[in-house]
Design a protein around this motif. Structure first.
Motif, PDB file in Angstrom:
ATOM      1  N   ALA A  44      -1.219  -9.115 -13.560  1.00 22.11           N
ATOM      2  CA  ALA A  44      -1.815 -10.372 -13.088  1.00 22.11           C
ATOM      3  C   ALA A  44      -0.851 -11.104 -12.165  1.00 22.11           C
ATOM      4  O   ALA A  44      -1.276 -11.705 -11.167  1.00 22.11           O
ATOM      5  N   SER A  45       0.428 -11.048 -12.459  1.00 23.31           N
ATOM      6  CA  SER A  45       1.430 -11.697 -11.596  1.00 23.31           C
ATOM      7  C   SER A  45       1.461 -11.053 -10.217  1.00 23.31           C
ATOM      8  O   SER A  45       1.556 -11.747  -9.202  1.00 23.31           O
ATOM      9  N   LYS A  46       1.378  -9.735 -10.192  1.00 24.52           N
ATOM     10  CA  LYS A  46       1.369  -9.034  -8.900  1.00 24.52           C
ATOM     11  C   LYS A  46       0.136  -9.416  -8.077  1.00 24.52           C
ATOM     12  O   LYS A  46       0.229  -9.664  -6.880  1.00 24.52           O
ATOM     13  N   LEU A  47      -1.013  -9.466  -8.736  1.00 26.75           N
ATOM     14  CA  LEU A  47      -2.245  -9.861  -8.031  1.00 26.75           C
ATOM     15  C   LEU A  47      -2.157 -11.309  -7.576  1.00 26.75           C
ATOM     16  O   LEU A  47      -2.554 -11.647  -6.459  1.00 26.75           O
ATOM     17  N   ARG A  85     -11.517   0.823 -12.163  1.00 27.37           N
ATOM     18  CA  ARG A  85     -10.977  -0.497 -12.522  1.00 27.37           C
ATOM     19  C   ARG A  85     -10.667  -1.320 -11.270  1.00 27.37           C
ATOM     20  O   ARG A  85     -11.025  -2.491 -11.166  1.00 27.37           O
ATOM     21  N   ASN A  86      -9.994  -0.696 -10.307  1.00 28.98           N
ATOM     22  CA  ASN A  86      -9.601  -1.426  -9.107  1.00 28.98           C
ATOM     23  C   ASN A  86     -10.790  -1.825  -8.244  1.00 28.98           C
ATOM     24  O   ASN A  86     -10.715  -2.777  -7.474  1.00 28.98           O
ATOM     25  N   ASP A  87     -11.905  -1.118  -8.369  1.00 30.66           N
ATOM     26  CA  ASP A  87     -13.122  -1.515  -7.663  1.00 30.66           C
ATOM     27  C   ASP A  87     -13.607  -2.865  -8.191  1.00 30.66           C
ATOM     28  O   ASP A  87     -13.979  -3.746  -7.422  1.00 30.66           O
ATOM     29  N   MET A  88     -13.592  -2.997  -9.515  1.00 37.71           N
ATOM     30  CA  MET A  88     -14.064  -4.251 -10.124  1.00 37.71           C
ATOM     31  C   MET A  88     -13.111  -5.400  -9.801  1.00 37.71           C
ATOM     32  O   MET A  88     -13.542  -6.523  -9.531  1.00 37.71           O
ATOM     33  N   ILE A  89     -11.821  -5.114  -9.808  1.00 42.90           N
ATOM     34  CA  ILE A  89     -10.838  -6.149  -9.464  1.00 42.90           C
ATOM     35  C   ILE A  89     -11.049  -6.574  -8.011  1.00 42.90           C
ATOM     36  O   ILE A  89     -11.031  -7.768  -7.693  1.00 42.90           O
ATOM     37  N   ALA A  90     -11.266  -5.600  -7.131  1.00 45.45           N
ATOM     38  CA  ALA A  90     -11.486  -5.910  -5.713  1.00 45.45           C
ATOM     39  C   ALA A  90     -12.747  -6.747  -5.522  1.00 45.45           C
ATOM     40  O   ALA A  90     -12.774  -7.677  -4.708  1.00 45.45           O
ATOM     41  N   ARG A 182      -9.387  -3.478  -2.122  1.00 41.40           N
ATOM     42  CA  ARG A 182      -9.164  -2.353  -3.030  1.00 41.40           C
ATOM     43  C   ARG A 182      -7.907  -1.595  -2.662  1.00 41.40           C
ATOM     44  O   ARG A 182      -7.112  -1.218  -3.527  1.00 41.40           O
ATOM     45  N   ILE A 183      -7.678  -1.382  -1.392  1.00 39.37           N
ATOM     46  CA  ILE A 183      -6.458  -0.704  -0.947  1.00 39.37           C
ATOM     47  C   ILE A 183      -5.235  -1.541  -1.307  1.00 39.37           C
ATOM     48  O   ILE A 183      -4.228  -1.009  -1.795  1.00 39.37           O
ATOM     49  N   ALA A 184      -5.323  -2.842  -1.098  1.00 39.53           N
ATOM     50  CA  ALA A 184      -4.208  -3.722  -1.453  1.00 39.53           C
ATOM     51  C   ALA A 184      -3.933  -3.665  -2.955  1.00 39.53           C
ATOM     52  O   ALA A 184      -2.771  -3.600  -3.382  1.00 39.53           O
ATOM     53  N   ILE A 185      -4.978  -3.653  -3.756  1.00 44.03           N
ATOM     54  CA  ILE A 185      -4.823  -3.584  -5.216  1.00 44.03           C
ATOM     55  C   ILE A 185      -4.210  -2.247  -5.616  1.00 44.03           C
ATOM     56  O   ILE A 185      -3.315  -2.193  -6.469  1.00 44.03           O
ATOM     57  N   ASP A 186      -4.678  -1.167  -5.003  1.00 39.36           N
ATOM     58  CA  ASP A 186      -4.098   0.154  -5.281  1.00 39.36           C
ATOM     59  C   ASP A 186      -2.594   0.151  -4.998  1.00 39.36           C
ATOM     60  O   ASP A 186      -1.808   0.691  -5.782  1.00 39.36           O
ATOM     61  N   LEU A 187      -2.196  -0.481  -3.917  1.00 34.43           N
ATOM     62  CA  LEU A 187      -0.770  -0.536  -3.566  1.00 34.43           C
ATOM     63  C   LEU A 187      -0.005  -1.454  -4.501  1.00 34.43           C
ATOM     64  O   LEU A 187       1.085  -1.107  -4.968  1.00 34.43           O
ATOM     65  N   VAL A 188      -0.550  -2.630  -4.771  1.00 38.57           N
ATOM     66  CA  VAL A 188       0.131  -3.616  -5.613  1.00 38.57           C
ATOM     67  C   VAL A 188       0.275  -3.119  -7.048  1.00 38.57           C
ATOM     68  O   VAL A 188       1.342  -3.279  -7.663  1.00 38.57           O
ATOM     69  N   LEU A 189      -0.776  -2.521  -7.580  1.00 36.25           N
ATOM     70  CA  LEU A 189      -0.733  -2.060  -8.969  1.00 36.25           C
ATOM     71  C   LEU A 189      -0.248  -0.603  -9.060  1.00 36.25           C
ATOM     72  O   LEU A 189      -0.175  -0.053 -10.162  1.00 36.25           O
ATOM     73  N   ALA A 190       0.046  -0.006  -7.897  1.00 36.46           N
ATOM     74  CA  ALA A 190       0.590   1.358  -7.820  1.00 36.46           C
ATOM     75  C   ALA A 190      -0.228   2.360  -8.617  1.00 36.46           C
ATOM     76  O   ALA A 190       0.251   3.048  -9.493  1.00 36.46           O
ATOM     77  N   VAL A 191      -1.524   2.410  -8.288  1.00 37.05           N
ATOM     78  CA  VAL A 191      -2.412   3.365  -8.955  1.00 37.05           C
ATOM     79  C   VAL A 191      -2.664   4.537  -8.046  1.00 37.05           C
ATOM     80  O   VAL A 191      -2.842   4.426  -6.881  1.00 37.05           O
TER      81      VAL A 191
END
Length: 191
Positions: A44-47, A85-90, A182-191
């Motif tokens: 959550a902090s990273k996001l 998961r990252n789709d829903m976050i995005a 979604r790409i940003a989340i993938d990078l930030v959460l390193a998935v």
């Protein structure tokens, strides 16, 4: 008498082992729970940092609750995909920037910007802004779109309202915003 004494000591020893095992098990459960909670707060902090860089402050506790709800509901709705998961976050990021009490221009409510008619379709008449309920509704709406279109990309675009242009082409404005997040989340959460 000696035999009875030995049996007594054996029983006491077994009881002590059981009690120690229970204590260790409880400590282990508490440790696992705190480690899991810490992982949610780190994500959550990273996001939150990513949003803050865009000039959008968010409440960390809301993002943590959202991540927990997504993790709880995703295996129920889509255990084998296509949505991750990252789709829903995005989607939450694009829809409301994780703002729990966001009210859209057409009456959409909550983190996932659920339309008033969709709440009525599922007989929901209160707690529109509740993170748990709003997340559940997002899965229901997305599931309906996926059943209707049978296509990952169209379902994501239709979540926000599928705009059909002439010649059978759809507007990809929402898709591009979603994909960027979604790409940003993938990078930030390193998935």
């Amino acid at each position: 008498m000696k035999r009875l004494h030995n049996m007594f000591l054996t029983v006491v020893g077994i009881m002590l082992l059981v009690l120690m095992n229970d204590c260790i098990t409880q400590e282990l459960k508490a440790h696992v729970k705190s480690t899991t909670e810490l992982a949610y707060y780190k994500q959550a902090s990273k996001l939150s940092d990513s949003l803050f860089k865009e000039g959008t402050p968010v409440r960390l506790s809301i993002v943590v609750e959202l991540l927990k709800q997504i993790d709880k509901k995703l295996p129920v709705w889509y255990p084998n995909g296509p949505f991750r998961r990252n789709d829903m976050i995005a989607m939450a990021w694009v829809e409301s920037e994780f703002r729990q009490y966001e009210l859209g221009t057409h009456g959409e409510k909550g983190i996932f910007q659920i339309m008033p008619g969709e709440f009525k379709d599922y007989n929901v008449h209160k707690n529109y802004y509740d993170v748990d309920l709003n997340t559940e509704m997002a899965f229901r709406v997305l599931d309906g779109k996926f059943k209707r279109y049978g296509d990952y990309k169209k379902s994501i675009m239709a979540y926000n309202g599928l705009v059909n242009f002439k010649h059978g082409k759809y507007s990809e404005k929402y898709w591009k915003a979603f994909e960027k997040r979604r790409i940003a989340i993938d990078l930030v959460l390193a998935v």
